[in-house]
Design an enzyme around this catalytic site. Structure first.
Site, short mmCIF file in Angstrom:
data_model
loop_
_atom_site.label_atom_id
_atom_site.label_comp_id
_atom_site.label_asym_id
_atom_site.label_seq_id
_atom_site.Cartn_x
_atom_site.Cartn_y
_atom_site.Cartn_z
CE LYS A 73 32.71 47.73 33.50
NZ LYS A 73 33.67 48.59 32.76
CB THR A 75 35.84 51.35 41.86
OG1 THR A 75 35.42 52.70 41.70
CG2 THR A 75 36.22 51.31 43.51
NE ARG A 96 37.23 50.77 28.66
CZ ARG A 96 36.05 51.22 28.55
NH1 ARG A 96 35.57 51.52 27.54
NH2 ARG A 96 35.23 51.26 29.77
CE LYS A 107 31.06 54.74 31.85
NZ LYS A 107 32.39 54.91 32.68
CB ALA A 275 32.18 48.53 25.75
CG PHE A 303 28.99 50.01 28.76
CD1 PHE A 303 28.67 50.94 29.74
CD2 PHE A 303 29.52 50.63 27.66
CE1 PHE A 303 28.67 52.11 29.63
CE2 PHE A 303 29.38 51.91 27.40
CZ PHE A 303 28.83 52.86 28.54
CG PHE A 383 26.71 50.93 47.65
CD1 PHE A 383 26.71 52.15 47.28
CD2 PHE A 383 27.43 49.99 46.72
CE1 PHE A 383 27.09 52.84 46.03
CE2 PHE A 383 27.72 50.57 45.49
CZ PHE A 383 27.81 51.85 45.05
CD1 TRP A 411 34.51 54.36 46.11
CD2 TRP A 411 33.76 54.23 48.13
NE1 TRP A 411 33.92 55.67 46.34
CE2 TRP A 411 33.68 55.63 47.66
CE3 TRP A 411 33.62 54.00 49.40
CZ2 TRP A 411 33.15 56.52 48.36
CZ3 TRP A 411 32.94 54.93 50.34
CH2 TRP A 411 32.81 56.25 49.74
#
Length: 558
Positions: A73, A75, A96, A107, A275, A303, A383, A411
């Site tokens: 998210k 990224t 954030r 994480k 979150a 999240f 991906f 990415w």
């Protein structure tokens, strides 16, 4: 190359040059070295006034329910902001601050990945400008003042058994969840049970993120309910008459931080509530500064859409008067296959059947966003293992429910890889199709607000409240807190309260075991399932891989 190697190879621009891109002069910055800065109070006030008159388009980035496969998210948010600049628009990103708990735990950080990152990555992921540490100290000063009040005669007649204010630290430390303090005799304090939360779950974090000025900050700190007296009346922190001291520790914290992406897009990075146990959004001030300086502002909520997006829309937007113009829901084919029942070890194998089954999770989030009157686009975070057949299927499934799914390759390619997504998002933002409204009205009883979220967003059949939780909700309403919004603390790993219920669970019982009053932040927290406000470290924490050499170069940080 790893994320940290890509970030370290990047040549950053002086932060003064980044500020010039959004018309902030150097004398309106408080520099933290060459590449980080805070906005001065004068400039903050100027930007608040500017945003009130005319602001940019607000784009919220959220995601499908997290899995071990990752979604990306942050990224996508960073890549999208870079992509919007690539198509000739003036963008700013607002994110954030990372917590040290996930950085050393499991994480990871919150600086994006690959060629869609904010920098200086190591600084931002670790101590940054000291905001979270200052919040921790302010939180613990309140705790120390409460215990000192008990020690020095307890003039307010506080019942120690009812003290609800917890200490905090910005680490995952399960051993501190439940502790006993004040042992050792009469001079060592009043013995009682106490608890620690992770710093980003502190009400002080929520207050900082929702306050626009020092005056508002102090008013909110005053309103914090710390305990009850022996007459069962609420005791607020303001009654200890030490609010100014706590606010003095936060005077710099309230100012947004300015950094940059790898591609030199301005980035406001400020505040970091989780979150799953808090409201999960960056600060109101950072968002306002971005809206005042960019034509398109990309921000993300923590999240999945059932957690961060719902709280962004029902708490932050309502509090700050914000109206999103578009929503991006990040999904990966790998994550959707996991929601379809595929084991992590088998995700590299094509599986359209599992993808179609797992699509129900994404579909639920798309439907939920529409309940706020908002138009969404799906960002398919690509991906290398994704097959054309799987990509085409996902786009077809989204199209069948009236949603556009666009490949996002930020990415691997930075802003260039997010140009198609940028075009799609800008089109929605400019269309005026989004007509934001909250999910529920504040006049509803607190239990009904909780039930509305649980049934409409989490798709539960009904809510089962512990009797003690219902009693507390009734007391909150009797004490004048009935019109506050609610913030549900639950697992991030399922739309439900149960992390084992992957995909799109429906028609289950949603259990609310406890509720807490965050009168200063301005919401009531409902705790569902086994959620805790102090996480623990995994068996093999990320701390095992992090190191630093004699030149101060950090390695292993993602």
């Amino acid at each position: 190359m790893t994320d940290i190697e890509i970030a370290q190879a990047n040549v950053m621009a002086p932060i003064t040059e980044i500020a010039q891109k959004i018309d902030i002069p150097e004398d309106k910055l408080e520099l933290y070295g060459k590449y980080k800065a805070k906005i001065t109070f004068d400039e903050l006030k100027t930007l608040q006034e500017k945003a009130a008159k005319k602001s940019g388009k607000l784009i919220l980035v959220t995601a499908v329910t997290p899995t071990a496969a990752g979604e990306g998210k942050s990224t996508v948010s960073i890549g999208l902001a870079d992509g919007i600049r690539k198509i000739g628009k003036k963008s700013v990103v607002a994110l954030r601050e990372p917590s040290l708990g996930p950085c050393f735990g499991v994480k990871g950080g919150a600086c994006g990945g690959g060629y869609a990152q904010i920098v200086p990555m190591e600084d931002i992921n670790l101590h940054f400008t000291g905001d979270i540490h200052a919040i921790s100290i302010a939180n613990n000063l309140i705790a120390a003042l409460i215990d000192n009040h008990l020690q020095q005669g307890n003039e307010l007649n506080i019942d120690p058994r009812t003290i609800s204010w917890k200490r905090c630290v910005d680490l995952n430390d399960r051993a501190l969840r439940n502790i006993t303090i004040g042992l050792g005799g009469r001079l060592q304090g009043v013995p009682r049970e106490d608890h620690f939360s992770i710093a980003v779950a502190s009400e002080i974090m929520a207050i900082v993120c929702l306050s626009k000025t020092i005056t508002e900050l102090k008013q909110r700190i005053d309103r914090i309910v710390i305990a009850q007296n022996y007459n069962k009346e609420n005791v607020t922190f303001g009654q200890l008459k030490c609010t100014g001291a706590v606010a003095s520790l936060l005077k710099d914290v309230i100012k947004p931080n300015l950094v940059q992406t790898l591609e030199k897009t301005p980035a406001f990075v400020h505040g970091g509530p989780f979150a799953n146990i808090a409201h999960g959004c960056n600060s109101v001030n950072a968002t306002i500064c971005a809206l005042a300086t960019g034509d398109y502002v990309v921000t993300e909520a923590g999240f999945a859409a059932d957690l961060g997006a719902e709280k962004f829309l029902d708490i932050k937007c309502r509090s700050a008067g914000l109206k999103p113009d578009a929503v991006v829901i990040v999904a990966t084919i790998r994550a959707l296959k996991m929601h379809g029942g595929v084991a992590k070890a088998d995700l590299n194998k094509p599986d359209c059947t599992a993808l179609e089954k797992g699509f129900e999770n994404l579909k639920t989030h798309i439907e939920n966003i529409s309940k706020f009157g908002l138009k969404a686009v799906v960002a398919v975070n690509k991906f290398i293992t994704d097959t054309d057949e799987e990509i085409n299927l996902l786009q077809k499934l989204c199209s069948q429910i009236g949603t556009n799914a666009v490949l996002s390759e930020g990415w691997g390619k930075g802003g260039e890889g997010a140009k198609a997504l940028a075009e799609a998002v800008v089109k929605i933002a400019d269309s005026g199709e989004s007509k934001y409204h909250p999910l529920y009205e504040l006049d509803l009883p607190l239990a009904e607000k909780i039930s509305t979220i649980a049934t409409q967003i989490y798709r539960a059949e009904k809510v089962e409240f512990d009797s003690s939780a219902l009693k507390k909700l009734k007391t909150f309403e009797e004490n004048g807190y009935g019109k506050l919004p609610v913030c549900i603390a639950k697992t991030q790993n399922s739309i439900s309260h149960d992390p084992k219920l992957i995909g799109a669970p429906k028609n289950y019982i949603f259990p609310v075991r406890d509720v807490q009053l965050y009168a200063g932040a301005g919401f009531v927290v409902a705790l569902a399932g086994d959620i805790m406000t102090m996480p623990g470290l995994p068996k093999a924490p990320a701390a095992l891989d992090i190191d630093v050499d004699d030149d101060g170069v950090i390695s292993g940080l993602f």
